[in-house]
Design a protein around this motif. Structure first.
Motif, PDB file in Angstrom:
ATOM      1  N   GLY A 163     -17.963 -37.664  11.108  1.00  0.00           N
ATOM      2  CA  GLY A 163     -19.337 -38.018  11.433  1.00  0.00           C
ATOM      3  C   GLY A 163     -19.826 -37.379  12.711  1.00  0.00           C
ATOM      4  O   GLY A 163     -21.002 -37.052  12.855  1.00  0.00           O
ATOM      5  N   SER A 164     -18.914 -37.156  13.669  1.00  0.00           N
ATOM      6  CA  SER A 164     -19.302 -36.546  14.936  1.00  0.00           C
ATOM      7  C   SER A 164     -19.682 -35.069  14.759  1.00  0.00           C
ATOM      8  O   SER A 164     -20.285 -34.482  15.646  1.00  0.00           O
ATOM      9  N   ALA A 165     -19.357 -34.501  13.610  1.00  0.00           N
ATOM     10  CA  ALA A 165     -19.704 -33.103  13.323  1.00  0.00           C
ATOM     11  C   ALA A 165     -20.684 -33.022  12.164  1.00  0.00           C
ATOM     12  O   ALA A 165     -20.646 -32.092  11.370  1.00  0.00           O
ATOM     13  N   ALA A 166     -21.567 -34.011  12.067  1.00  0.00           N
ATOM     14  CA  ALA A 166     -22.464 -34.103  10.916  1.00  0.00           C
ATOM     15  C   ALA A 166     -23.492 -32.983  10.853  1.00  0.00           C
ATOM     16  O   ALA A 166     -23.947 -32.609   9.792  1.00  0.00           O
ATOM     17  N   GLY A 167     -23.875 -32.432  11.981  1.00  0.00           N
ATOM     18  CA  GLY A 167     -24.856 -31.349  11.995  1.00  0.00           C
ATOM     19  C   GLY A 167     -26.217 -31.787  11.492  1.00  0.00           C
ATOM     20  O   GLY A 167     -26.816 -31.116  10.666  1.00  0.00           O
ATOM     21  N   GLY A 179     -26.587 -32.995   7.444  1.00  0.00           N
ATOM     22  CA  GLY A 179     -25.982 -31.680   7.321  1.00  0.00           C
ATOM     23  C   GLY A 179     -25.486 -31.433   5.908  1.00  0.00           C
ATOM     24  O   GLY A 179     -25.484 -32.313   5.056  1.00  0.00           O
ATOM     25  N   GLY A 180     -25.002 -30.220   5.656  1.00  0.00           N
ATOM     26  CA  GLY A 180     -24.619 -29.791   4.323  1.00  0.00           C
ATOM     27  C   GLY A 180     -23.512 -30.608   3.659  1.00  0.00           C
ATOM     28  O   GLY A 180     -23.498 -30.760   2.448  1.00  0.00           O
ATOM     29  N   SER A 181     -22.591 -31.157   4.412  1.00  0.00           N
ATOM     30  CA  SER A 181     -21.487 -31.899   3.805  1.00  0.00           C
ATOM     31  C   SER A 181     -21.754 -33.418   3.827  1.00  0.00           C
ATOM     32  O   SER A 181     -20.833 -34.198   3.642  1.00  0.00           O
ATOM     33  N   PHE A 182     -23.012 -33.792   4.037  1.00  0.00           N
ATOM     34  CA  PHE A 182     -23.405 -35.208   4.079  1.00  0.00           C
ATOM     35  C   PHE A 182     -24.567 -35.459   3.134  1.00  0.00           C
ATOM     36  O   PHE A 182     -25.357 -34.560   2.854  1.00  0.00           O
ATOM     37  N   THR A 183     -24.685 -36.712   2.682  1.00  0.00           N
ATOM     38  CA  THR A 183     -25.760 -37.132   1.806  1.00  0.00           C
ATOM     39  C   THR A 183     -26.576 -38.220   2.508  1.00  0.00           C
ATOM     40  O   THR A 183     -26.011 -39.107   3.146  1.00  0.00           O
ATOM     41  N   THR A 184     -27.895 -38.153   2.373  1.00  0.00           N
ATOM     42  CA  THR A 184     -28.771 -39.154   2.967  1.00  0.00           C
ATOM     43  C   THR A 184     -28.675 -40.456   2.192  1.00  0.00           C
ATOM     44  O   THR A 184     -28.750 -40.457   0.967  1.00  0.00           O
ATOM     45  N   LEU A 185     -28.514 -41.572   2.895  1.00  0.00           N
ATOM     46  CA  LEU A 185     -28.400 -42.885   2.250  1.00  0.00           C
ATOM     47  C   LEU A 185     -29.714 -43.655   2.233  1.00  0.00           C
ATOM     48  O   LEU A 185     -29.890 -44.552   1.437  1.00  0.00           O
ATOM     49  N   ASN A 186     -30.621 -43.370   3.150  1.00  0.00           N
ATOM     50  CA  ASN A 186     -31.865 -44.151   3.164  1.00  0.00           C
ATOM     51  C   ASN A 186     -33.057 -43.308   2.838  1.00  0.00           C
ATOM     52  O   ASN A 186     -33.069 -42.140   2.844  1.00  0.00           O
TER      53      ASN A 186
END
Length: 186
Positions: A163-167, A179-186
């Motif tokens: 999470g600290s490297a979420a970008g 960021g690219g390896s994360f998905t928006t939850l809200n």
């Protein structure tokens, strides 16, 4: 004599049925069925346990986002890592499964990232990041704080990002983007 014979025969049958137990084959079938059911249920149970652990991080990062928004309204600045306790959450910076932190914030910063990283680098848990930024709502042209909560696409054990490297991406007109390896939850 006939009725006496019938009575003895019936009592013999009753005693014989009471003395019977399960055969070895019946016991083996029951044990095999229990084994199959537990083999099916165990992975599902373990997955639910991981989801419960992830729920902690998701809740804490969401709370950190809301606390950052309230902190900004009071102080005209976001809390930095050194101000973690000033957010008033009552949340430890590290629990059994996650460690929590803040990147950015403080001073004149117009954005901050709140994150939850796994304590163990190869844990079977996803990480979370939240971003809060000062932005302008296009419809009303009002300045306000906009927040986003992001979840890693993969667990740490599967090379998921911390999470600290979420970008997170920040703009002045929209909520932060994951960021690219994360998905928006809200």
């Amino acid at each position: 004599m006939k009725s006496e014979f019938k009575a003895k025969f019936l009592s013999h049958l009753i005693q014989k049925k009471e003395a019977q137990g399960f055969t070895l084959i019946e016991l083996l079938v029951v044990i095999i069925i229990i084994g199959i059911l537990s083999a099916i249920a165990l992975p599902s149970f373990l997955n639910q346990a991981n989801k419960a652990k992830q729920s902690e991080a998701k809740t804490y990062v969401g709370s950190m986002n809301r606390a950052q928004q309230a902190y900004y309204l009071e102080k005209n600045a976001f809390a930095a890592q050194t101000d973690f306790g000033n957010l008033g959450l009552g949340v430890a910076t590290q629990t059994t499964n996650y460690k929590y932190g803040i990147t950015g914030g403080g001073g004149t910063s117009s954005q901050v990232t709140n994150w939850a990283d796994t304590v163990l680098p190869k844990a079977p848990l996803k990480t979370y990041a939240g971003g809060v930024a000062v932005g302008t709502v296009a419809a009303t042209s009002e300045a306000t704080t906009l927040a986003t909560l992001c979840e890693a696409n993969a667990a740490a054990v599967n090379s998921g990002a911390q999470g600290s490297a979420a970008g997170l991406g920040f703009t002045s007109t929209a909520a932060p983007t994951c960021g690219g390896s994360f998905t928006t939850l809200n």
